[in-house]
Design a protein around this motif. Structure first.
Motif, PDB file in Angstrom:
ATOM      1  N   GLN A  25       0.848  -1.183   0.000  1.00  0.00           N
ATOM      2  CA  GLN A  25       0.000   0.000   0.000  1.00  0.00           C
ATOM      3  C   GLN A  25       0.889   1.239   0.000  1.00  0.00           C
ATOM      4  OE1 GLN A  25      -2.460  -0.481   3.499  1.00  0.00           O
ATOM      5  NE2 GLN A  25      -3.973  -1.701   2.402  1.00  0.00           N
ATOM      6  N   ILE A  26       0.389   2.293  -0.568  1.00  0.00           N
ATOM      7  CA  ILE A  26       1.085   3.571  -0.509  1.00  0.00           C
ATOM      8  C   ILE A  26       0.373   4.399   0.554  1.00  0.00           C
ATOM      9  CG2 ILE A  26       1.801   5.622  -1.782  1.00  0.00           C
ATOM     10  CD1 ILE A  26       1.669   3.918  -4.332  1.00  0.00           C
ATOM     11  N   ILE A  27       1.043   4.601   1.665  1.00  0.00           N
ATOM     12  CA  ILE A  27       0.448   5.294   2.813  1.00  0.00           C
ATOM     13  C   ILE A  27       1.259   6.546   3.102  1.00  0.00           C
ATOM     14  CG2 ILE A  27      -0.204   5.107   5.249  1.00  0.00           C
ATOM     15  CD1 ILE A  27      -0.506   2.120   4.865  1.00  0.00           C
ATOM     16  N   GLU A  28       0.580   7.650   3.094  1.00  0.00           N
ATOM     17  CA  GLU A  28       1.236   8.943   3.285  1.00  0.00           C
ATOM     18  C   GLU A  28       2.381   9.124   2.282  1.00  0.00           C
ATOM     19  OE1 GLU A  28      -0.073  11.203   5.619  1.00  0.00           O
ATOM     20  OE2 GLU A  28      -1.620   9.653   5.618  1.00  0.00           O
ATOM     21  N   GLY A  29       2.169   8.613   1.047  1.00  0.00           N
ATOM     22  CA  GLY A  29       3.131   8.804  -0.028  1.00  0.00           C
ATOM     23  C   GLY A  29       4.315   7.858  -0.039  1.00  0.00           C
ATOM     24  N   LYS A  30       4.333   6.846   0.852  1.00  0.00           N
ATOM     25  CA  LYS A  30       5.486   5.939   0.944  1.00  0.00           C
ATOM     26  C   LYS A  30       5.024   4.490   0.812  1.00  0.00           C
ATOM     27  CE  LYS A  30       9.377   4.768   4.058  1.00  0.00           C
ATOM     28  NZ  LYS A  30      10.469   5.158   3.144  1.00  0.00           N
ATOM     29  N   ASN A  31       5.832   3.660   0.122  1.00  0.00           N
ATOM     30  CA  ASN A  31       5.541   2.235   0.053  1.00  0.00           C
ATOM     31  C   ASN A  31       5.461   1.651   1.462  1.00  0.00           C
ATOM     32  OD1 ASN A  31       5.482   2.123  -2.746  1.00  0.00           O
ATOM     33  ND2 ASN A  31       7.615   1.478  -2.935  1.00  0.00           N
ATOM     34  N   ASN A  32       4.385   0.906   1.728  1.00  0.00           N
ATOM     35  CA  ASN A  32       4.182   0.340   3.061  1.00  0.00           C
ATOM     36  C   ASN A  32       3.917  -1.152   2.917  1.00  0.00           C
ATOM     37  OD1 ASN A  32       2.575  -0.427   5.564  1.00  0.00           O
ATOM     38  ND2 ASN A  32       3.065   1.723   6.034  1.00  0.00           N
ATOM     39  N   ILE A 107       1.135   0.570  12.932  1.00  0.00           N
ATOM     40  CA  ILE A 107       1.553   1.123  11.648  1.00  0.00           C
ATOM     41  C   ILE A 107       2.547   2.249  11.863  1.00  0.00           C
ATOM     42  CG2 ILE A 107      -0.451   2.678  11.620  1.00  0.00           C
ATOM     43  CD1 ILE A 107      -0.411   2.437   8.552  1.00  0.00           C
ATOM     44  N   ALA A 108       3.556   2.297  11.004  1.00  0.00           N
ATOM     45  CA  ALA A 108       4.538   3.382  11.028  1.00  0.00           C
ATOM     46  C   ALA A 108       4.723   3.863   9.595  1.00  0.00           C
ATOM     47  CB  ALA A 108       5.863   2.910  11.615  1.00  0.00           C
ATOM     48  N   PRO A 109       3.902   4.821   9.135  1.00  0.00           N
ATOM     49  CA  PRO A 109       3.984   5.279   7.743  1.00  0.00           C
ATOM     50  C   PRO A 109       5.354   5.819   7.361  1.00  0.00           C
ATOM     51  CG  PRO A 109       1.955   6.042   8.767  1.00  0.00           C
ATOM     52  CD  PRO A 109       2.802   5.465   9.867  1.00  0.00           C
ATOM     53  N   GLU A 110       6.043   6.475   8.302  1.00  0.00           N
ATOM     54  CA  GLU A 110       7.352   7.052   7.981  1.00  0.00           C
ATOM     55  C   GLU A 110       8.399   5.974   7.713  1.00  0.00           C
ATOM     56  OE1 GLU A 110       7.436   6.343  12.400  1.00  0.00           O
ATOM     57  OE2 GLU A 110       5.955   6.891  10.891  1.00  0.00           O
ATOM     58  N   LEU A 111       8.181   4.764   8.215  1.00  0.00           N
ATOM     59  CA  LEU A 111       9.085   3.645   7.981  1.00  0.00           C
ATOM     60  C   LEU A 111       8.569   2.714   6.881  1.00  0.00           C
ATOM     61  CD1 LEU A 111       9.807   2.863  11.723  1.00  0.00           C
ATOM     62  CD2 LEU A 111      11.439   3.820  10.105  1.00  0.00           C
ATOM     63  N   GLY A 112       7.274   2.821   6.582  1.00  0.00           N
ATOM     64  CA  GLY A 112       6.684   1.983   5.546  1.00  0.00           C
ATOM     65  C   GLY A 112       6.347   0.583   6.011  1.00  0.00           C
ATOM     66  N   ILE A 193      14.601  -3.043   7.535  1.00  0.00           N
ATOM     67  CA  ILE A 193      13.439  -2.429   6.892  1.00  0.00           C
ATOM     68  C   ILE A 193      13.875  -1.574   5.708  1.00  0.00           C
ATOM     69  CG2 ILE A 193      11.614  -0.703   7.232  1.00  0.00           C
ATOM     70  CD1 ILE A 193      11.367  -1.822  10.117  1.00  0.00           C
ATOM     71  N   ASP A 194      14.989  -0.872   5.856  1.00  0.00           N
ATOM     72  CA  ASP A 194      15.512  -0.059   4.764  1.00  0.00           C
ATOM     73  C   ASP A 194      15.876  -0.935   3.566  1.00  0.00           C
ATOM     74  OD1 ASP A 194      16.608   2.573   3.749  1.00  0.00           O
ATOM     75  OD2 ASP A 194      18.426   1.358   3.677  1.00  0.00           O
ATOM     76  N   ARG A 195      16.427  -2.119   3.822  1.00  0.00           N
ATOM     77  CA  ARG A 195      16.731  -3.027   2.711  1.00  0.00           C
ATOM     78  C   ARG A 195      15.433  -3.446   2.012  1.00  0.00           C
ATOM     79  NH1 ARG A 195      19.871  -5.776  -0.253  1.00  0.00           N
ATOM     80  NH2 ARG A 195      19.131  -7.745  -1.121  1.00  0.00           N
TER      81      ARG A 195
END
Length: 230
Positions: A25-32, A107-112, A193-195
């Motif tokens: 999902q794209i949540i707050e503009g970021k891939n989640n 949920i953490a949108p900033e982390l996706g 998570i970044d990977r």
């Protein structure tokens, strides 16, 4: 502990499905992505590529079906005695009185990342986040999954209480692995998570497992160009 069925959240997000990647999902503009994907990522990243990017569908294994049945049974039993509440009210109330909940969405949108915690114990002095797994072995992939739940919970609440991650043998009360969610652990799971985000945006390649035992038992082996047949 008092049982609370957390079914309301004060904050709402802008959500849409990714046009090309199943489950994203794209949540707050970021891939989640679902936090449970960290378990898949630790097993074999290429599974995620085959399932969610190429869109290959396979039948659930008997083990998966059995696990879902146990999970649903426990959830139904819990709901019979649990009192409905909001996430925010549960967090605040637990600072005075211990409570527990199941299927707690974080949920953490900033982390996706997003997902459902199997069981959470909120106590005045600590938060214990539990993920149920078959067997009694704490694999890196399953540890990463429950660590990400801890990270998402912390992101939502800024809770200063001690947070612990735990794995429990499915269908039992046996917590076979437990870990304090320290700043060092937090940094490690953020790196993982970044990977994952790099895999999803195409900046990093999906790396298949090199473990032949995993390949032999994989649901996707007939579709995988990396599978070496005996």
């Amino acid at each position: 502990m008092e049982q609370k069925n957390i079914n309301e959240y004060e904050k709402e997000y802008s959500i849409k499905n990714h046009p090309d990647i199943k489950g994203i999902q794209i949540i707050e503009g970021k891939n989640n992505f679902p936090i449970s994907w960290l378990n898949k990522q630790g097993y074999c990243e290429y599974q995620i590529y085959l399932e969610s990017i190429k869109g290959i569908e396979t039948a659930a294994t008997p083990e998966m079906t059995h696990g879902s049945d146990i999970h649903n049974q426990l959830e139904n039993i819990f709901k019979q005695d649990a009192t409905p509440t909001s996430f925010e009210d549960a967090v605040e109330a637990s600072k005075e009185n211990a409570l527990m909940s199941r299927e707690c969405f974080v949920i953490a949108p900033e982390l996706g990342i997003r997902g459902y915690i199997d069981e959470i114990w909120m106590k005045p002095d600590e938060i214990v986040i539990i993920d149920d797994k078959p067997g009694r072995t704490p694999y890196q992939s399953t540890m990463n999954q429950v660590r990400a739940y801890c990270l998402a919970y912390k992101s939502m609440t800024n809770d200063e209480r001690l947070i612990k991650a735990a794995l429990r043998e499915r269908g039992t009360s046996n917590l076979f692995w437990i870990e304090v969610f320290t700043p060092e652990v937090e940094n490690q799971i953020k790196f993982t998570i970044d990977r994952m985000q790099g895999l999803l945006d195409g900046t990093k390649p999906f790396i298949p497992t090199k473990n032949p035992n995993k390949c032999r038992s994989c649901r996707y082996k007939r579709y995988c160009e990396h599978y070496k047949r005996d």
